[in-house]
Design an enzyme around this catalytic site. Structure first.
Site, PDB file in Angstrom:
ATOM      1  N   HIS A   1      -1.840   0.525  -9.442  1.00  0.00           N
ATOM      2  CA  HIS A   1      -2.613  -0.543  -8.543  1.00  0.00           C
ATOM      3  C   HIS A   1      -3.427  -1.381  -9.500  1.00  0.00           C
ATOM      4  CE1 HIS A   1      -4.379  -0.665  -4.232  1.00  0.00           C
ATOM      5  NE2 HIS A   1      -4.440  -1.748  -5.063  1.00  0.00           N
TER       6      HIS A   1
ATOM      7  N   ARG B   1       0.803  -0.959   0.086  1.00  0.00           N
ATOM      8  CA  ARG B   1       0.159   0.095   0.016  1.00  0.00           C
ATOM      9  C   ARG B   1       0.925   1.168   0.065  1.00  0.00           C
ATOM     10  NH1 ARG B   1      -3.586  -2.740  -1.475  1.00  0.00           N
ATOM     11  NH2 ARG B   1      -5.616  -3.063  -0.322  1.00  0.00           N
TER      12      ARG B   1
HETATM   13  P1  NDP Z   1      -2.379 -11.857   4.855  1.00  0.00           P
HETATM   14  O1  NDP Z   1      -2.962 -11.042   5.879  1.00  0.00           O
HETATM   15  O2  NDP Z   1      -2.667 -13.339   4.431  1.00  0.00           O
HETATM   16  O3  NDP Z   1      -0.955 -11.801   5.377  1.00  0.00           O
HETATM   17  C1  NDP Z   1      -0.154 -10.369   6.090  1.00  0.00           C
HETATM   18  C2  NDP Z   1       1.226 -10.971   6.172  1.00  0.00           C
HETATM   19  O4  NDP Z   1       1.875  -9.907   6.651  1.00  0.00           O
HETATM   20  C3  NDP Z   1       1.267 -11.986   7.326  1.00  0.00           C
HETATM   21  O5  NDP Z   1       2.509 -12.860   7.058  1.00  0.00           O
HETATM   22  C4  NDP Z   1       1.619 -11.125   8.487  1.00  0.00           C
HETATM   23  O6  NDP Z   1       2.355 -11.690   9.413  1.00  0.00           O
HETATM   24  C5  NDP Z   1       2.515  -9.913   8.050  1.00  0.00           C
HETATM   25  N1  NDP Z   1       2.412  -8.801   8.904  1.00  0.00           N
HETATM   26  C6  NDP Z   1       1.432  -8.060   9.118  1.00  0.00           C
HETATM   27  N2  NDP Z   1       1.908  -7.160  10.045  1.00  0.00           N
HETATM   28  C7  NDP Z   1       2.937  -7.248  10.291  1.00  0.00           C
HETATM   29  C8  NDP Z   1       4.021  -6.841  11.172  1.00  0.00           C
HETATM   30  N3  NDP Z   1       3.640  -5.530  11.703  1.00  0.00           N
HETATM   31  N4  NDP Z   1       5.391  -7.029  11.046  1.00  0.00           N
HETATM   32  C9  NDP Z   1       5.743  -8.163  10.277  1.00  0.00           C
HETATM   33  N5  NDP Z   1       4.846  -8.783   9.619  1.00  0.00           N
HETATM   34  C10 NDP Z   1       3.508  -8.357   9.573  1.00  0.00           C
HETATM   35  O7  NDP Z   1      -2.515 -10.892   3.795  1.00  0.00           O
HETATM   36  P2  NDP Z   1      -2.327 -11.088   2.011  1.00  0.00           P
HETATM   37  O8  NDP Z   1      -1.070 -11.880   1.784  1.00  0.00           O
HETATM   38  O9  NDP Z   1      -3.695 -11.673   1.426  1.00  0.00           O
HETATM   39  O10 NDP Z   1      -2.313  -9.518   1.419  1.00  0.00           O
HETATM   40  C11 NDP Z   1      -1.135  -8.685   1.663  1.00  0.00           C
HETATM   41  C12 NDP Z   1      -1.178  -7.261   1.299  1.00  0.00           C
HETATM   42  O11 NDP Z   1      -1.240  -7.239  -0.191  1.00  0.00           O
HETATM   43  C13 NDP Z   1      -2.949  -6.773   1.522  1.00  0.00           C
HETATM   44  O12 NDP Z   1      -2.994  -6.318   2.621  1.00  0.00           O
HETATM   45  C14 NDP Z   1      -2.540  -5.782   0.481  1.00  0.00           C
HETATM   46  O13 NDP Z   1      -2.122  -4.511   1.216  1.00  0.00           O
HETATM   47  C15 NDP Z   1      -1.678  -6.008  -0.642  1.00  0.00           C
HETATM   48  N6  NDP Z   1      -2.287  -6.242  -1.752  1.00  0.00           N
HETATM   49  C16 NDP Z   1      -2.193  -5.343  -2.715  1.00  0.00           C
HETATM   50  C17 NDP Z   1      -2.606  -5.563  -4.024  1.00  0.00           C
HETATM   51  C18 NDP Z   1      -2.474  -4.986  -5.118  1.00  0.00           C
HETATM   52  O14 NDP Z   1      -3.157  -4.905  -6.274  1.00  0.00           O
HETATM   53  N7  NDP Z   1      -1.237  -3.997  -5.253  1.00  0.00           N
HETATM   54  C19 NDP Z   1      -3.791  -6.688  -4.196  1.00  0.00           C
HETATM   55  C20 NDP Z   1      -4.142  -7.651  -3.126  1.00  0.00           C
HETATM   56  C21 NDP Z   1      -3.314  -7.238  -1.937  1.00  0.00           C
HETATM   57  P3  NDP Z   1       1.675 -13.068  10.211  1.00  0.00           P
HETATM   58  O15 NDP Z   1       1.800 -14.155   9.241  1.00  0.00           O
HETATM   59  O16 NDP Z   1       2.920 -13.327  11.351  1.00  0.00           O
HETATM   60  O17 NDP Z   1       0.430 -12.753  10.730  1.00  0.00           O
HETATM   61  C1  OXD Z   2      -6.299  -4.841  -2.952  1.00  0.00           C
HETATM   62  C2  OXD Z   2      -7.156  -5.201  -4.383  1.00  0.00           C
HETATM   63  O1  OXD Z   2      -6.658  -4.843  -1.772  1.00  0.00           O
HETATM   64  O2  OXD Z   2      -6.982  -4.744  -5.402  1.00  0.00           O
HETATM   65  O3  OXD Z   2      -5.392  -3.931  -3.441  1.00  0.00           O
HETATM   66  O4  OXD Z   2      -7.856  -5.929  -3.901  1.00  0.00           O
END
Ligand code: NDP
Ligand code: OXD
Length: 307
Positions: free
Chosen positions: A270, A222
């Protein structure tokens, strides 16, 4: 009982048709003004509507995004469940984007694009994949899927998460205490974190300084993760060699923003993943069915963690 569709009208027909077919007992409503507030049980939205308290029987807020940071949790009463979008199509698109970006940086595409504008035909030294260490911030469903897709290229891969993980073939780091060690052995950093108070601004000058000199960045999380001035300074000083970015703050960037024309930044609007309407409808309908039969929904957000 009603489902309030709080998204742009372009997506309405696909959702309306899928709801009529799969959940005929739920009224599909697109106009807040005409919906009976007491009927509304579910809402699908990108941003939280200001007025969620006007629906006394609301149970679930569905985010159309895979992340939920765009939803102001203060506007979502605490008794409501918040569910993010989880679908195989998102996984595949994120894998494709990460592959595109990693290979582009690994094979110096920004430098070749810049050379082309100068009509320069000049080969750069090639780093072997085995010598390019990739570090993934975030080992969730998408971070792990991206790793799975990149592993066959032969990059050494590590990852960093909040809690400890064991992933075959991946050197796993976790928590603040192991962040510096993770960065010190990362030549190409991929951000796949959710945006939370803990991760806001994590891509900053201190973080970049801890990467090996000349490292590069793929940013698919993000916009709020990134300190933009820190990135520009790191590119200017050579601490970072290039960045491939899909997310910014704000989106879109203003026309005079330096990222647009920076020769070592590749920027996309995005689009790493955009969930197709039929897949999004299927994911929401499946979750409503799970909820109605007392099962666990996929993508339920832990409000205390913000993801
Ligand atoms: P998940 O919730 O499955 O995973 C999030 C990961 O981040 C977990 O491994 C978590 O650790 C880790 N995490 C969260 N907070 C911290 C922290 N403070 N320190 C270290 N690690 C942390 O999310 P997804 O994999 O499904 O998605 C990740 C992100 O990808 C979304 O939130 C979004 O921002 C982004 N995204 C972007 C898109 C785009 O088009 N650009 C589309 C879709 C998603 P733990 O496993 O230990 O909980
Ligand atoms: C996001 C999406 O979360 O595109 O970025 O779904």
């Amino acid at each position: 009982m009603a489902f309030l569709f709080n998204l742009d009208m372009k997506r309405t027909p696909v959702f309306a048709e899928a709801f009529a077919r799969e959940l005929p007992h739920i009224r599909f409503v697109t106009d807040k003004a005409t919906a009976d507030p007491a009927d509304v049980r579910y809402v699908l939205t990108w941003l939280a509507p200001d007025d969620l308290t006007r629906y006394p029987n609301l149970e679930i807020v569905f985010s159309v995004g895979a992340g939920v940071d765009q939803i102001d949790l203060d506007r979502v009463p605490t008794h409501l469940k918040l569910v993010r979008m989880v679908d195989d199509s998102i996984v595949r698109m994120m894998q494709e984007y990460a592959t595109l970006a990693v290979l582009a940086l690994h094979r110096d595409l920004p430098a070749y694009i810049a050379a082309k504008t100068q009509a320069q035909w000049q080969a750069l030294p090639i780093t072997q994949a085995a010598d390019r260490r990739i570090g993934v911030l975030g080992l969730g469903s998408l971070g792990q899927a991206v790793i799975e897709r990149l592993a066959p290229f032969g990059f050494p891969i590590s990852g960093w998460s909040r809690t400890p993980k064991t992933i075959s073939g991946v050197t796993c780091f976790h928590g603040d205490a192991q962040f510096d060690a993770f960065l010190a052995q990362t030549d190409l950093l991929i951000c796949m974190l959710p945006l939370t108070p803990q991760t806001t601004g994590i891509l900053n000058a201190t973080t970049f300084a801890k990467l090996p000199h000349g490292a590069s960045l793929v940013h698919m999380g993000r916009g709020g993760h990134l300190d933009q001035d820190a990135l520009l300074n790191a590119l200017d000083s050579g601490q970072l060699s290039a960045a491939f970015m899909d997310v910014t703050h704000p989106e879109p960037l203003p026309p005079d923003h330096p990222f647009w024309r920076h020769p070592r930044i590749i920027l996309t609007p995005h689009i790493a993943s955009i969930t197709p309407s039929d897949r999004a409808a299927r994911a929401v309908i499946d979750n409503i069915k799970r909820h109605e039969s007392g099962g666990d929904m996929i993508g339920l957000v832990d409000r205390s963690l913000g993801y």
